[in-house]
Design a protein around this motif. Structure first.
Motif, PDB file in Angstrom:
ATOM      1  N   ARG A 146      68.185 -31.387  81.009  1.00 15.47           N
ATOM      2  CA  ARG A 146      66.898 -31.031  80.407  1.00 15.47           C
ATOM      3  C   ARG A 146      66.955 -31.046  78.884  1.00 15.47           C
ATOM      4  NH1 ARG A 146      65.350 -24.650  81.413  1.00 15.47           N
ATOM      5  NH2 ARG A 146      67.178 -23.665  80.475  1.00 15.47           N
ATOM      6  N   ASP A 147      68.128 -30.742  78.298  1.00 18.16           N
ATOM      7  CA  ASP A 147      68.237 -30.815  76.846  1.00 18.16           C
ATOM      8  C   ASP A 147      68.291 -32.259  76.349  1.00 18.16           C
ATOM      9  OD1 ASP A 147      67.996 -28.250  75.856  1.00 18.16           O
ATOM     10  OD2 ASP A 147      70.126 -27.778  75.992  1.00 18.16           O
ATOM     11  N   VAL A 148      68.982 -33.128  77.067  1.00 19.63           N
ATOM     12  CA  VAL A 148      69.020 -34.524  76.628  1.00 19.63           C
ATOM     13  C   VAL A 148      67.628 -35.145  76.753  1.00 19.63           C
ATOM     14  CG1 VAL A 148      69.620 -35.783  78.750  1.00 19.63           C
ATOM     15  CG2 VAL A 148      70.545 -36.544  76.606  1.00 19.63           C
ATOM     16  N   THR A 149      66.884 -34.757  77.762  1.00 24.66           N
ATOM     17  CA  THR A 149      65.519 -35.242  77.940  1.00 24.66           C
ATOM     18  C   THR A 149      64.623 -34.786  76.792  1.00 24.66           C
ATOM     19  OG1 THR A 149      65.739 -35.259  80.346  1.00 24.66           O
ATOM     20  CG2 THR A 149      63.504 -35.137  79.466  1.00 24.66           C
ATOM     21  N   ALA A 150      64.681 -33.492  76.481  1.00 27.49           N
ATOM     22  CA  ALA A 150      63.856 -32.954  75.403  1.00 27.49           C
ATOM     23  C   ALA A 150      64.254 -33.535  74.054  1.00 27.49           C
ATOM     24  CB  ALA A 150      63.963 -31.432  75.381  1.00 27.49           C
ATOM     25  N   ALA A 151      65.556 -33.771  73.867  1.00 28.89           N
ATOM     26  CA  ALA A 151      66.032 -34.325  72.597  1.00 28.89           C
ATOM     27  C   ALA A 151      65.524 -35.744  72.384  1.00 28.89           C
ATOM     28  CB  ALA A 151      67.556 -34.291  72.553  1.00 28.89           C
ATOM     29  N   ILE A 152      65.500 -36.551  73.436  1.00 23.63           N
ATOM     30  CA  ILE A 152      64.997 -37.921  73.303  1.00 23.63           C
ATOM     31  C   ILE A 152      63.520 -37.900  72.914  1.00 23.63           C
ATOM     32  CG2 ILE A 152      64.484 -40.055  74.549  1.00 23.63           C
ATOM     33  CD1 ILE A 152      67.066 -39.537  76.181  1.00 23.63           C
ATOM     34  N   ASP A 165      69.862 -24.929  76.430  1.00 23.46           N
ATOM     35  CA  ASP A 165      71.132 -24.586  77.090  1.00 23.46           C
ATOM     36  C   ASP A 165      72.310 -24.769  76.128  1.00 23.46           C
ATOM     37  OD1 ASP A 165      69.813 -24.293  79.704  1.00 23.46           O
ATOM     38  OD2 ASP A 165      69.601 -26.471  79.613  1.00 23.46           O
ATOM     39  N   PRO A 166      72.446 -23.888  75.136  1.00 19.62           N
ATOM     40  CA  PRO A 166      73.559 -24.033  74.195  1.00 19.62           C
ATOM     41  C   PRO A 166      74.877 -23.453  74.698  1.00 19.62           C
ATOM     42  CG  PRO A 166      72.176 -22.199  73.530  1.00 19.62           C
ATOM     43  CD  PRO A 166      71.501 -22.832  74.712  1.00 19.62           C
ATOM     44  N   ASP A 167      74.808 -22.545  75.665  1.00 19.39           N
ATOM     45  CA  ASP A 167      75.999 -21.847  76.167  1.00 19.39           C
ATOM     46  C   ASP A 167      76.362 -22.377  77.552  1.00 19.39           C
ATOM     47  OD1 ASP A 167      77.892 -19.373  76.156  1.00 19.39           O
ATOM     48  OD2 ASP A 167      76.766 -19.205  78.047  1.00 19.39           O
ATOM     49  N   LEU A 168      77.625 -22.749  77.739  1.00 20.36           N
ATOM     50  CA  LEU A 168      78.033 -23.396  78.992  1.00 20.36           C
ATOM     51  C   LEU A 168      77.826 -22.519  80.211  1.00 20.36           C
ATOM     52  CD1 LEU A 168      79.288 -25.821  80.450  1.00 20.36           C
ATOM     53  CD2 LEU A 168      81.528 -24.782  80.046  1.00 20.36           C
ATOM     54  N   ALA A 169      78.258 -21.255  80.157  1.00 22.26           N
ATOM     55  CA  ALA A 169      78.161 -20.386  81.334  1.00 22.26           C
ATOM     56  C   ALA A 169      76.717 -20.258  81.805  1.00 22.26           C
ATOM     57  CB  ALA A 169      78.746 -19.012  81.011  1.00 22.26           C
ATOM     58  N   GLU A 170      75.797 -20.043  80.876  1.00 24.48           N
ATOM     59  CA  GLU A 170      74.388 -19.923  81.236  1.00 24.48           C
ATOM     60  C   GLU A 170      73.811 -21.272  81.652  1.00 24.48           C
ATOM     61  OE1 GLU A 170      72.349 -18.079  78.013  1.00 24.48           O
ATOM     62  OE2 GLU A 170      73.548 -16.244  78.092  1.00 24.48           O
ATOM     63  N   ALA A 171      74.267 -22.333  80.988  1.00 28.77           N
ATOM     64  CA  ALA A 171      73.773 -23.669  81.301  1.00 28.77           C
ATOM     65  C   ALA A 171      74.100 -24.068  82.736  1.00 28.77           C
ATOM     66  CB  ALA A 171      74.362 -24.690  80.334  1.00 28.77           C
ATOM     67  N   LEU A 172      75.297 -23.720  83.199  1.00 23.03           N
ATOM     68  CA  LEU A 172      75.709 -24.119  84.537  1.00 23.03           C
ATOM     69  C   LEU A 172      74.821 -23.491  85.622  1.00 23.03           C
ATOM     70  CD1 LEU A 172      79.597 -24.133  84.194  1.00 23.03           C
ATOM     71  CD2 LEU A 172      78.116 -26.101  84.631  1.00 23.03           C
ATOM     72  N   VAL A 173      74.333 -22.295  85.369  1.00 19.22           N
ATOM     73  CA  VAL A 173      73.429 -21.657  86.328  1.00 19.22           C
ATOM     74  C   VAL A 173      72.169 -22.505  86.484  1.00 19.22           C
ATOM     75  CG1 VAL A 173      72.006 -19.628  86.797  1.00 19.22           C
ATOM     76  CG2 VAL A 173      74.304 -19.354  85.814  1.00 19.22           C
ATOM     77  N   THR A 174      71.638 -22.968  85.347  1.00 20.60           N
ATOM     78  CA  THR A 174      70.457 -23.834  85.379  1.00 20.60           C
ATOM     79  C   THR A 174      70.765 -25.195  85.994  1.00 20.60           C
ATOM     80  OG1 THR A 174      69.572 -22.769  83.385  1.00 20.60           O
ATOM     81  CG2 THR A 174      68.711 -24.966  83.939  1.00 20.60           C
ATOM     82  N   VAL A 175      71.887 -25.734  85.613  1.00 20.37           N
ATOM     83  CA  VAL A 175      72.283 -27.069  86.047  1.00 20.37           C
ATOM     84  C   VAL A 175      72.458 -27.145  87.569  1.00 20.37           C
ATOM     85  CG1 VAL A 175      74.256 -28.642  86.050  1.00 20.37           C
ATOM     86  CG2 VAL A 175      73.294 -27.868  83.899  1.00 20.37           C
ATOM     87  N   LEU A 234      75.187 -32.970  82.169  1.00 23.64           N
ATOM     88  CA  LEU A 234      75.391 -32.092  83.322  1.00 23.64           C
ATOM     89  C   LEU A 234      74.111 -31.958  84.139  1.00 23.64           C
ATOM     90  CD1 LEU A 234      77.461 -29.167  81.723  1.00 23.64           C
ATOM     91  CD2 LEU A 234      78.287 -31.291  82.787  1.00 23.64           C
ATOM     92  N   SER A 235      74.221 -32.290  85.411  1.00 21.78           N
ATOM     93  CA  SER A 235      73.098 -32.158  86.332  1.00 21.78           C
ATOM     94  C   SER A 235      73.629 -32.124  87.758  1.00 21.78           C
ATOM     95  CB  SER A 235      72.133 -33.343  86.171  1.00 21.78           C
ATOM     96  OG  SER A 235      71.200 -33.372  87.220  1.00 21.78           O
ATOM     97  N   GLY A 236      73.009 -31.293  88.574  1.00 21.63           N
ATOM     98  CA  GLY A 236      73.367 -31.289  89.987  1.00 21.63           C
ATOM     99  C   GLY A 236      72.827 -32.497  90.715  1.00 21.63           C
ATOM    100  N   ALA A 237      71.972 -33.281  90.036  1.00 18.81           N
ATOM    101  CA  ALA A 237      71.336 -34.433  90.672  1.00 18.81           C
ATOM    102  C   ALA A 237      72.171 -35.697  90.601  1.00 18.81           C
ATOM    103  CB  ALA A 237      69.974 -34.683  90.032  1.00 18.81           C
ATOM    104  N   GLY A 238      73.186 -35.720  89.752  1.00 17.36           N
ATOM    105  CA  GLY A 238      73.973 -36.939  89.624  1.00 17.36           C
ATOM    106  C   GLY A 238      74.998 -36.832  88.519  1.00 17.36           C
ATOM    107  N   GLY A 239      75.615 -37.964  88.206  1.00 20.87           N
ATOM    108  CA  GLY A 239      76.606 -37.979  87.145  1.00 20.87           C
ATOM    109  C   GLY A 239      77.928 -37.364  87.556  1.00 20.87           C
ATOM    110  N   ALA A 240      78.758 -37.063  86.561  1.00 19.68           N
ATOM    111  CA  ALA A 240      80.108 -36.564  86.811  1.00 19.68           C
ATOM    112  C   ALA A 240      80.112 -35.232  87.544  1.00 19.68           C
ATOM    113  CB  ALA A 240      80.858 -36.434  85.484  1.00 19.68           C
ATOM    114  N   LEU A 241      79.183 -34.349  87.207  1.00 21.15           N
ATOM    115  CA  LEU A 241      79.175 -33.021  87.825  1.00 21.15           C
ATOM    116  C   LEU A 241      78.920 -33.102  89.320  1.00 21.15           C
ATOM    117  CD1 LEU A 241      79.342 -29.955  87.493  1.00 21.15           C
ATOM    118  CD2 LEU A 241      76.868 -29.952  87.118  1.00 21.15           C
ATOM    119  N   LYS A 242      77.988 -33.925  89.741  1.00 16.50           N
ATOM    120  CA  LYS A 242      77.681 -34.033  91.171  1.00 16.50           C
ATOM    121  C   LYS A 242      78.917 -34.454  91.963  1.00 16.50           C
ATOM    122  CE  LYS A 242      74.464 -36.055  94.489  1.00 16.50           C
ATOM    123  NZ  LYS A 242      73.320 -36.981  94.709  1.00 16.50           N
ATOM    124  N   LYS A 243      79.751 -35.314  91.361  1.00 20.66           N
ATOM    125  CA  LYS A 243      80.977 -35.745  92.037  1.00 20.66           C
ATOM    126  C   LYS A 243      81.983 -34.608  92.160  1.00 20.66           C
ATOM    127  CE  LYS A 243      80.510 -40.490  90.304  1.00 20.66           C
ATOM    128  NZ  LYS A 243      81.105 -41.534  89.417  1.00 20.66           N
TER     129      LYS A 243
END
Length: 299
Positions: free
Chosen positions: A199-205, A285-295, A164-173
């Motif tokens: 940001r979580d996938v980045t930190a996880a890698i 970002d473990p919680d979707l509602a809070e994650a979307l605000v960041t995303v 999930l990112s506002g910069a691209g991927g499925a969500l941006k569409k």
């Protein structure tokens, strides 16, 4: 560490490269077409790569591959999806294995599509390979790292969910329609969505790169998968817009074709990051509602 990265300009790579550099690592992008002096040129279709420029690297992160949802699945595009992953991974793994001093680790992309369509079944990394086109692609994709593993390189496989990112991927569409109040669940909305923020996938890698005790497959998904219906409502709330519409399953199948519709938009994988959590990774970002605000601020 000195780290070579393929797919450095993609949704994940464009976030990972600066993140790794901020942690003091030297990053060498592996690119197609034309390479700068501090980049490595490769052609995954032809199976060629500038091996000499890989000498001395400590790690490699392999993220490149044709987008699964970028086009309708014609036979030709399905072949491109498969070949871009298998040939690219094989090319890189074999090149790493042949270096005078192979790197310590290869982190290679895969996806939760590995598990196939599994309904509400909770999928840890111990769940077996499923059925279907994407499951077969992921199985071959992961197996293509064999040359690296055989050379004693620690191999980590990233079974990533929807990023999930506002910069691209499925969500941006999705955002333009949702912002117009035209957000809609897909079909029944019961299908499970395994998601993770960029940001979580980045930190996880980075976490997996830096911990020498970790190898094998890891689900890169948030701890709480949600149904498509739940996701649709949460995104509508985050945007302060109604999201009460429904896209009929039949319409989705007509638009995308049965196979792509079944596996991409209507398929269900309830993957959980069991191994990542056990290793001590902490999600921002473990919680979707809070994650979307960041995303929604992620540009």
């Amino acid at each position: 560490m000195k780290i070579a990265v393929t797919g450095s300009g993609g949704l994940i790579g464009s976030s990972l490269v600066p993140y790794l550099r901020s942690r003091g690592h030297q990053v060498i992008p592996v690119v197609r077409g034309k390479a700068a002096a501090d980049e490595v040129l490769w052609d995954p279709r032809k199976g060629t790569i500038e091996t000499d420029k890989l000498q001395g690297i400590d790690a490699a992160v392999h993220l490149a591959g044709a987008g699964v949802g970028d086009r309708r699945w014609s036979p030709a595009y399905k072949q491109e999806i498969l070949c871009s992953r298998v040939r690219g991974t094989t090319t890189l793994a074999e090149a790493l294995a042949c270096l005078r001093v192979p790197p310590a680790v290869m982190v290679s992309a895969s996806a939760v599509g590995y598990y196939g369509i599994r309904g509400d079944e909770v999928l840890t990394e111990e769940a077996g390979n499923g059925a279907g086109f994407l499951a077969d692609v992921c199985a071959q994709w992961e197996s293509a790292t064999l040359a690296a593993a055989s050379a004693g390189i620690r191999v980590v496989t990233l079974r990533t969910g929807v990023v999930l990112s506002g910069a691209g991927g499925a969500l941006k569409k999705q955002l333009p329609l949702f912002r117009l109040g035209l957000g809609a669940r897909l079909g029944s909305g019961c299908q499970q969505l395994s998601w993770i923020t960029r940001r979580d996938v980045t930190a996880a890698i980075a976490f997996l790169l830096e911990d020498s005790a970790l190898s094998g497959p890891f689900n890169l998904t948030a701890p709480q998968p949600v149904s498509n219906a739940t996701f649709t409502k949460a995104l509508g709330r985050a945007l302060h817009r109604p999201a009460r519409l429904i896209v009929p399953e039949k319409l989705i199948r007509v638009a995308l074709g049965d196979e792509m519709a079944s596996e991409v938009l209507l398929g269900s994988q309830r993957a959980v990051p069991q191994r990542l959590l056990a290793a001590g990774f902490a999600f921002s970002d473990p919680d979707l509602a809070e994650a979307l605000v960041t995303v929604l601020e992620d540009r």
